[in-house]
Write an enzyme that holds these catalytic residues in place. Structure first.
Site, PDB file in Angstrom:
ATOM      1  N   CYS A  70       0.850  -1.190   0.000  1.00 29.01           N
ATOM      2  CA  CYS A  70       0.000   0.000   0.000  1.00 29.01           C
ATOM      3  C   CYS A  70       0.887   1.241   0.000  1.00 29.01           C
ATOM      4  CB  CYS A  70      -0.831   0.110   1.278  1.00 29.01           C
ATOM      5  SG  CYS A  70      -2.167  -1.063   1.370  1.00 29.01           S
ATOM      6  N   ARG A  81      -4.639   7.227  -0.034  1.00 27.07           N
ATOM      7  CA  ARG A  81      -3.777   6.045  -0.140  1.00 27.07           C
ATOM      8  C   ARG A  81      -4.191   5.184  -1.331  1.00 27.07           C
ATOM      9  NH1 ARG A  81      -5.658   2.412   3.910  1.00 27.07           N
ATOM     10  NH2 ARG A  81      -3.763   1.154   3.703  1.00 27.07           N
ATOM     11  N   ASN A 132      -0.026  -2.173   5.755  1.00 28.64           N
ATOM     12  CA  ASN A 132       0.515  -3.460   6.169  1.00 28.64           C
ATOM     13  C   ASN A 132       1.968  -3.334   6.641  1.00 28.64           C
ATOM     14  OD1 ASN A 132      -0.749  -5.962   6.292  1.00 28.64           O
ATOM     15  ND2 ASN A 132       0.576  -6.785   4.689  1.00 28.64           N
TER      16      ASN A 132
HETATM   17  C1  LIG Z   1      -3.933  -5.436   4.029  1.00 30.02           C
HETATM   18  C2  LIG Z   1      -4.349  -3.970   4.057  1.00 30.02           C
HETATM   19  C3  LIG Z   1      -3.147  -3.114   3.755  1.00 30.02           C
HETATM   20  C4  LIG Z   1      -2.816  -3.172   2.314  1.00 30.02           C
HETATM   21  C5  LIG Z   1      -1.482  -3.749   2.165  1.00 30.02           C
HETATM   22  O1  LIG Z   1      -0.498  -3.214   2.621  1.00 30.02           O
HETATM   23  N1  LIG Z   1      -1.453  -4.900   1.496  1.00 30.02           N
HETATM   24  C6  LIG Z   1      -0.249  -5.609   1.256  1.00 30.02           C
HETATM   25  C7  LIG Z   1      -0.414  -7.065   1.618  1.00 30.02           C
HETATM   26  S1  LIG Z   1       1.144  -7.788   1.591  1.00 30.02           S
HETATM   27  O2  LIG Z   1       1.969  -7.157   2.609  1.00 30.02           O
HETATM   28  O3  LIG Z   1       1.691  -7.596   0.269  1.00 30.02           O
HETATM   29  O4  LIG Z   1       0.921  -9.196   1.872  1.00 30.02           O
HETATM   30  C8  LIG Z   1      -4.920  -3.568   5.411  1.00 30.02           C
HETATM   31  C9  LIG Z   1      -5.174  -2.040   5.476  1.00 30.02           C
HETATM   32  C10 LIG Z   1      -6.352  -1.854   6.429  1.00 30.02           C
HETATM   33  C11 LIG Z   1      -6.600  -3.253   6.987  1.00 30.02           C
HETATM   34  C12 LIG Z   1      -7.987  -3.529   7.559  1.00 30.02           C
HETATM   35  C13 LIG Z   1      -8.316  -2.527   8.668  1.00 30.02           C
HETATM   36  O5  LIG Z   1      -7.253  -2.475   9.609  1.00 30.02           O
HETATM   37  C14 LIG Z   1      -9.641  -2.869   9.335  1.00 30.02           C
HETATM   38  C15 LIG Z   1      -9.759  -4.332   9.786  1.00 30.02           C
HETATM   39  C16 LIG Z   1      -8.940  -4.567  11.062  1.00 30.02           C
HETATM   40  C17 LIG Z   1      -9.100  -5.994  11.548  1.00 30.02           C
HETATM   41  O6  LIG Z   1      -8.298  -6.160  12.684  1.00 30.02           O
HETATM   42  C18 LIG Z   1      -8.660  -6.962  10.466  1.00 30.02           C
HETATM   43  C19 LIG Z   1      -9.476  -6.758   9.207  1.00 30.02           C
HETATM   44  C20 LIG Z   1      -9.427  -5.312   8.674  1.00 30.02           C
HETATM   45  C21 LIG Z   1     -10.512  -5.244   7.587  1.00 30.02           C
HETATM   46  C22 LIG Z   1      -8.034  -4.976   8.084  1.00 30.02           C
HETATM   47  C23 LIG Z   1      -7.626  -5.959   6.972  1.00 30.02           C
HETATM   48  C24 LIG Z   1      -6.286  -5.607   6.317  1.00 30.02           C
HETATM   49  O7  LIG Z   1      -5.240  -5.763   7.228  1.00 30.02           O
HETATM   50  C25 LIG Z   1      -6.269  -4.146   5.807  1.00 30.02           C
HETATM   51  C26 LIG Z   1      -7.273  -4.081   4.659  1.00 30.02           C
END
Ligand SMILES: C[C@H](CCC(=O)NCCS(=O)(=O)O)[C@H]1CC[C@H]2[C@@H]3[C@H](O)C[C@@H]4C[C@H](O)CC[C@]4(C)[C@H]3C[C@H](O)[C@]12C
Length: 325
Positions: free
Chosen positions: A2, A16, A79
């Site tokens: 992200c 973002r 993340n």
């Molecule tokens: C994974 C998302 C960030 C995007 C990112 O960096 N992806 C890269 C993945 S990787 O490294 O390449 O594997 C994060 C950003 C916000 C997060 C969400 C938010 O924090 C809101 C909730 C929080 C809960 O604890 C978990 C589900 C959730 C719905 C999260 C799921 C996930 O971790 C999200 C969607």
């Protein structure tokens, strides 16, 4: 992966890219002032600043990914795998779960300075929202119109960094990301001079050669450099149209196209699910999605901000084509 960005023209903009291979059914969610935030380890916030952002609503609670409050403060969770380290509850500390951190900050504070001061007494505790939503490993960018910080709960404790580039991606830790920029100080938006050898008739055969060496791959450390270079050199007019166009261009410089980043499972790729740009002065949340390049918007001030119930708008995801004949 992200990328989060804070950018000021006449108004302040915060947003973002959300890069992932699947969706958690996120929506644009407005939390009005009297929606009660019930926290797990600290007192509830019965009334607070109104908030707009993207969240998954679970059991009536807005799990925000990124959001802005009515006072112009923005915050996004990105993340941070293997580095995020949430703690046991600490007596005497303000114990906040990672999924509560955005509402707790945006509900209470108006400026980054205020948040920074309050963080001295905060512990991010290892509490999951539910079995279906275990705690995600995150770090955060928090910004107002004049400055940004990065907050990381790591093994050593809660780290708060001044963020002079107004950009956050993912791993490694923010101090290392910032240090990495030293390797790129020679990059320039101007045409290069020949420092290689005066004996060689080297030619500036193309525009853009001053930034040869700027990373173009999609790793988090490369996206940090690319987004920082683009953001720090960005020139935008002051109108809303010029500002949001430029903001989406900055995010576009590090967007992920389907097919370029395998996530391990065959046929699965990370893509930029949405890109957002919220005008933190007006409370209008703009976004595009992977298949919808038209900018959609939700204006928090068109909702009753004194209400006590969440308002949510599903993302408009299909391509909107403006046929001209
Ligand atoms: C994974 C998302 C960030 C995007 C990112 O960096 N992806 C890269 C993945 S990787 O490294 O390449 O594997 C994060 C950003 C916000 C997060 C969400 C938010 O924090 C809101 C909730 C929080 C809960 O604890 C978990 C589900 C959730 C719905 C999260 C799921 C996930 O971790 C999200 C969607």
């Amino acid at each position: 992966m992200c990328t989060g960005v804070s950018y000021t023209t006449r108004d302040h903009y915060f947003g973002r890219n959300l890069d992932l291979e699947f969706s958690y059914h996120e929506e644009v969610v407005v939390t009005p002032r009297n929606f009660p935030f019930r926290f797990r380890r600290v007192d509830p916030l019965e009334t607070h600043h109104a908030i707009i952002g993207i969240a998954t609503i679970a059991d009536g609670f807005p799990l925000y990914y990124d959001a802005v409050n009515e006072r112009g403060l923005g915050m996004a969770g990105l993340n941070f795998p293997d580095n995020a380290d949430y703690k046991p509850e600490a007596p005497g500390s303000t114990n906040i779960a990672s999924f509560e951190f955005i509402p707790w900050v945006l509900g209470r504070f108006e400026t980054v300075d205020e948040v920074e001061a309050a963080l001295a007494g905060v512990t991010i505790v290892d509490v999951s929202f539910s079995d279906a939503f275990p705690a995600s490993p995150l770090h955060w960018i928090i910004a107002d119109r004049s400055r940004s910080i990065t907050v990381e709960s790591v093994r050593e404790g809660l780290r708060v960094y001044d963020n002079p580039v107004g950009v956050l991606t993912n791993n490694p830790t923010f101090d290392i990301q910032l240090f990495g920029l030293n390797n790129y100080m020679h990059l320039s938006t101007y045409p290069p001079e020949n420092h290689f050898s005066p004996e060689l008739p080297l030619d500036r055969y193309s525009r853009g050669m001053g930034a040869i060496g700027l990373p173009g791959d999609l790793s988090s450390s490369s996206r940090f450099v690319k987004a920082a270079f683009t953001r720090m050199n960005s020139v935008a007019g002051e109108s809303e149209s010029e500002s949001i166009s430029q903001f989406f261009q900055i995010l576009g410089s590090v967007a992920q196209q389907r097919g370029c980043v395998h996530v391990g499972e065959e046929g699965k790729f990370e893509i930029t699910i949405y890109s957002s740009c919220c005008n933190t002065d007006t409370g209008v949340y703009y976004y595009t999605t992977y298949e919808n390049s038209q900018v959609s918007g939700v204006d928090m001030h068109r909702e009753d901000l004194d209400a006590d119930a969440l308002v949510h708008y599903p993302l408009v995801t299909g391509q909107q084509i403006n046929m001209q004949n």
